[in-house]
Design a protein around this motif. Structure first.
Motif, PDB file in Angstrom:
ATOM      1  N   SER A 195       0.856  -1.189   0.000  1.00 37.87           N
ATOM      2  CA  SER A 195       0.000   0.000   0.000  1.00 37.87           C
ATOM      3  C   SER A 195       0.890   1.236   0.000  1.00 37.87           C
ATOM      4  N   VAL A 196       0.714   2.099  -0.993  1.00 40.86           N
ATOM      5  CA  VAL A 196       1.550   3.303  -1.016  1.00 40.86           C
ATOM      6  C   VAL A 196       1.232   4.167   0.195  1.00 40.86           C
ATOM      7  N   GLU A 197      -0.040   4.161   0.607  1.00 39.48           N
ATOM      8  CA  GLU A 197      -0.464   5.026   1.707  1.00 39.48           C
ATOM      9  C   GLU A 197       0.015   4.504   3.068  1.00 39.48           C
ATOM     10  N   ARG A 198      -0.105   3.204   3.267  1.00 37.64           N
ATOM     11  CA  ARG A 198       0.171   2.665   4.599  1.00 37.64           C
ATOM     12  C   ARG A 198       1.629   2.254   4.790  1.00 37.64           C
ATOM     13  N   GLU A 199       2.331   2.003   3.702  1.00 38.63           N
ATOM     14  CA  GLU A 199       3.703   1.514   3.831  1.00 38.63           C
ATOM     15  C   GLU A 199       4.735   2.483   3.244  1.00 38.63           C
ATOM     16  N   VAL A 200       4.506   2.907   1.992  1.00 39.31           N
ATOM     17  CA  VAL A 200       5.555   3.659   1.289  1.00 39.31           C
ATOM     18  C   VAL A 200       5.685   5.088   1.828  1.00 39.31           C
ATOM     19  N   PHE A 201       4.569   5.817   1.924  1.00 37.51           N
ATOM     20  CA  PHE A 201       4.669   7.205   2.388  1.00 37.51           C
ATOM     21  C   PHE A 201       5.246   7.280   3.811  1.00 37.51           C
ATOM     22  N   PRO A 202       4.747   6.458   4.762  1.00 34.58           N
ATOM     23  CA  PRO A 202       5.349   6.521   6.102  1.00 34.58           C
ATOM     24  C   PRO A 202       6.846   6.198   6.084  1.00 34.58           C
ATOM     25  N   ARG A 203       7.253   5.257   5.222  1.00 32.08           N
ATOM     26  CA  ARG A 203       8.687   4.930   5.197  1.00 32.08           C
ATOM     27  C   ARG A 203       9.503   6.077   4.622  1.00 32.08           C
ATOM     28  N   PHE A 204       9.011   6.730   3.590  1.00 36.22           N
ATOM     29  CA  PHE A 204       9.730   7.879   3.034  1.00 36.22           C
ATOM     30  C   PHE A 204       9.893   8.974   4.102  1.00 36.22           C
ATOM     31  N   LEU A 205       8.868   9.145   4.931  1.00 30.62           N
ATOM     32  CA  LEU A 205       8.969  10.150   5.997  1.00 30.62           C
ATOM     33  C   LEU A 205      10.035   9.749   7.015  1.00 30.62           C
ATOM     34  N   GLU A 206      10.020   8.469   7.419  1.00 26.97           N
ATOM     35  CA  GLU A 206      11.041   7.979   8.369  1.00 26.97           C
ATOM     36  C   GLU A 206      12.441   8.168   7.811  1.00 26.97           C
ATOM     37  N   ASP A 207      12.574   7.940   6.501  1.00 28.97           N
ATOM     38  CA  ASP A 207      13.894   8.039   5.873  1.00 28.97           C
ATOM     39  C   ASP A 207      14.297   9.484   5.589  1.00 28.97           C
ATOM     40  N   GLY A 208      13.438  10.429   5.946  1.00 27.41           N
ATOM     41  CA  GLY A 208      13.795  11.843   5.768  1.00 27.41           C
ATOM     42  C   GLY A 208      13.841  12.298   4.314  1.00 27.41           C
ATOM     43  N   ARG A 209      13.013  11.695   3.474  1.00 25.04           N
ATOM     44  CA  ARG A 209      12.949  12.124   2.068  1.00 25.04           C
ATOM     45  C   ARG A 209      12.375  13.532   1.963  1.00 25.04           C
ATOM     46  N   ARG A 210      12.670  14.190   0.857  1.00 26.63           N
ATOM     47  CA  ARG A 210      12.098  15.530   0.608  1.00 26.63           C
ATOM     48  C   ARG A 210      10.676  15.341   0.084  1.00 26.63           C
ATOM     49  N   PHE A 211       9.714  15.376   1.014  1.00 30.15           N
ATOM     50  CA  PHE A 211       8.322  15.020   0.733  1.00 30.15           C
ATOM     51  C   PHE A 211       7.477  16.276   0.981  1.00 30.15           C
ATOM     52  N   TYR A 212       6.909  16.837  -0.094  1.00 30.49           N
ATOM     53  CA  TYR A 212       6.195  18.122  -0.007  1.00 30.49           C
ATOM     54  C   TYR A 212       4.736  17.984  -0.427  1.00 30.49           C
ATOM     55  N   GLY A 213       3.933  18.909   0.081  1.00 29.59           N
ATOM     56  CA  GLY A 213       2.539  18.994  -0.341  1.00 29.59           C
ATOM     57  C   GLY A 213       2.325  20.195  -1.255  1.00 29.59           C
ATOM     58  N   HIS A 214       1.409  20.036  -2.196  1.00 27.56           N
ATOM     59  CA  HIS A 214       0.972  21.164  -3.024  1.00 27.56           C
ATOM     60  C   HIS A 214      -0.517  21.350  -2.717  1.00 27.56           C
ATOM     61  N   VAL A 215      -0.831  22.385  -1.947  1.00 24.12           N
ATOM     62  CA  VAL A 215      -2.216  22.583  -1.496  1.00 24.12           C
ATOM     63  C   VAL A 215      -2.897  23.598  -2.401  1.00 24.12           C
ATOM     64  N   ASP A 216      -4.117  23.312  -2.800  1.00 22.85           N
ATOM     65  CA  ASP A 216      -4.898  24.338  -3.474  1.00 22.85           C
ATOM     66  C   ASP A 216      -6.374  24.151  -3.146  1.00 22.85           C
ATOM     67  N   SER A 217      -7.206  25.017  -3.678  1.00 23.31           N
ATOM     68  CA  SER A 217      -8.629  24.922  -3.361  1.00 23.31           C
ATOM     69  C   SER A 217      -9.421  24.664  -4.640  1.00 23.31           C
ATOM     70  N   SER A 218      -8.850  23.897  -5.529  1.00 24.98           N
ATOM     71  CA  SER A 218      -9.516  23.549  -6.787  1.00 24.98           C
ATOM     72  C   SER A 218     -10.673  22.581  -6.509  1.00 24.98           C
ATOM     73  N   TYR A 219     -11.560  22.425  -7.492  1.00 19.79           N
ATOM     74  CA  TYR A 219     -12.640  21.430  -7.394  1.00 19.79           C
ATOM     75  C   TYR A 219     -12.007  20.069  -7.139  1.00 19.79           C
ATOM     76  N   TRP A 220     -12.595  19.291  -6.254  1.00 23.91           N
ATOM     77  CA  TRP A 220     -12.033  17.965  -5.966  1.00 23.91           C
ATOM     78  C   TRP A 220     -13.132  17.018  -5.460  1.00 23.91           C
ATOM     79  N   ARG A 221     -13.140  15.813  -5.992  1.00 29.18           N
ATOM     80  CA  ARG A 221     -14.091  14.810  -5.519  1.00 29.18           C
ATOM     81  C   ARG A 221     -13.588  13.406  -5.823  1.00 29.18           C
ATOM     82  N   ASP A 222     -13.611  12.555  -4.808  1.00 30.68           N
ATOM     83  CA  ASP A 222     -13.329  11.136  -5.015  1.00 30.68           C
ATOM     84  C   ASP A 222     -14.650  10.485  -5.433  1.00 30.68           C
ATOM     85  N   MET A 223     -14.620   9.781  -6.570  1.00 33.36           N
ATOM     86  CA  MET A 223     -15.864   9.275  -7.169  1.00 33.36           C
ATOM     87  C   MET A 223     -16.240   7.877  -6.663  1.00 33.36           C
TER      88      MET A 223
END
Ligand code: GDD
Ligand code: MG
Length: 359
Positions: A195-223
């Motif tokens: 799982s990229v969400e449960r395994e990969v992202f947390p591991r990248f954070l532990e490893d101190g990777r350069r992990f950034y967010g791009h926040v905006d207020s565009s239209y968004w919906r999970d279908m």
């Protein structure tokens, strides 16, 4: 500026879409008609409009359906390749599984069920400005519990990644677009479910990777859920969410040229009527998605519902907030409401179901 022509797009389309059953029993979620096009076609058109041309689809469930429809992508001006998982590998495993097909240093990965208007070039721009290993599109939502919750610091650096937590520390969530440096994808374990969400992202954070967010207020919906699916489709039809496929054609309803709509029919609220469907006199359809080959008999009322291909809705029936599966037959004067789902092929006789307070 990252050159979009030197960016690969990867779209994850291998999920089972269980929350949309029975629509997804035989059709993968990204292929369900949304504003009269398979949902994925809107996303592909956005990717193309941003200048990305090489697209890899990570498929599993009903893999063949995608290639039958989109082929090599040339009709859309794209080059589409397909990678099939015999057994679904999860979101991270699916990303790892397309690694051999990647051509560029920058890889933009998309969840295949998100309807959004975000500026893809701006997301790539953040990735470059931050010299990031991984950049994630983030949006704010009212109820973050159903998503990946992603707190960031003032500089946009991701501080944590909490998938579907009951007690989210922020309303900022993973919007389902990731920009990876290609080498990072090689680090995802191969040949097993990840799982990229449960395994990969947390591991990248532990490893101190350069992990950034791009926040905006565009239209968004999970279908992924029926109510979001109907609202997403109607937002596309009304132009509240944009799609290059619908430019200049938005309005209260979108009716395929081959559909037959009798006089005096009311089509409202961003209703879409698909190929070869017939709507009888005096019917009223509001905020609904009508797939192909559907018959809606005179006087029927349909609201906020999804009506799959080949369904017949009898005269003066009333359908509200429902999902009607392929080929189902709903008898005259039936009343179906409140999130009911009718399985494919089921027949309900005339007057067969009635929710009425006047009884
Ligand atoms: N190839 C492949 N293989 N694709 C998969 C697999 C798999 O095993 N599992 C899921 N997918 C695809 C789905 O088809 C979908 O397009 C995407 O991955 C995300 O899966 P969903 O099942 O829709 O996940 P979700 O909506 O519960 O949560 C995800 O999306 C949210 C945003 O919409 C997570 O990424 C959350 O963190 C995020 O907030
Ligand atoms: Mg989803």
């Amino acid at each position: 500026m990252v050159n979009p022509a030197q960016t690969d797009a990867v779209i994850l389309v291998g999920g089972r879409g269980t929350r949309l059953r029975p629509l997804t029993n035989n059709t993968p979620k990204p292929m369900l008609p949304t504003a009269n096009y398979p949902f994925l076609q809107h996303l592909l058109a956005r990717i193309k409009a941003a200048g990305i041309t090489h697209v890899v689809l990570g498929t599993s469930f009903k893999a063949e359906v995608f290639e039958e429809y989109f082929g090599d992508g040339s009709e859309m001006g794209l080059e589409i390749e397909y990678v099939v998982e015999e057994e679904a590998l999860g979101t991270g495993g699916a990303i790892r599984n397309v690694y051999e097909k990647l051509r560029n240093e920058t890889v933009m990965v998309f969840n295949g069920d998100v309807l959004g208007d975000t500026d893809l070039l701006a997301v790539l721009g953040t990735h470059q400005d931050k010299n990031a290993d991984l950049t994630m599109h983030l949006v704010r939502v009212q109820d973050p519990r159903a998503f990946g919750c992603v707190p960031t610091d003032a500089d946009g650096k991701v501080l944590d990644f909490l998938e579907k937590t009951e007690d989210p520390p922020t309303d900022q969530i993973n919007a389902g677009i990731y920009v990876f440096r290609r080498e990072l994808i090689a680090e995802i374990p191969a040949g097993r479910v990840v799982s990229v969400e449960r395994e990969v992202f947390p591991r990248f954070l532990e490893d101190g990777r350069r992990f950034y967010g791009h926040v905006d207020s565009s239209y968004w919906r999970d279908m992924g859920r029926p109510d979001d699916f109907v609202h997403g489709s109607s937002d596309l039809v009304r132009g509240i969410a944009s799609s290059p496929l619908l430019d200049g054609r938005t309005g209260e309803a979108l009716v395929d040229d081959s559909a037959g709509v009798a006089a005096g029919v009311l089509l409202l609220g961003g209703t879409a009527v698909g190929r070869g469907s017939e709507v009888g006199a005096g019917a009223r359809i509001d905020g609904s998605v009508i797939f192909d080959g559907v018959t809606i008999e005179p006087g029927a009322r349909v609201k906020d519902s999804i009506i799959a291909s080949g369904v017949r809705i009898g005269a003066n029936a009333r359908i509200e907030n429902c999902v009607i599966g392929e080929g189902a037959q709903i008898g005259a004067r039936c009343e179906l409401m409140g999130g009911m789902r009718v399985w494919s092929g089921v027949s309900i006789p005339d007057n067969g179901v009635r929710f009425s307070s006047d009884a």
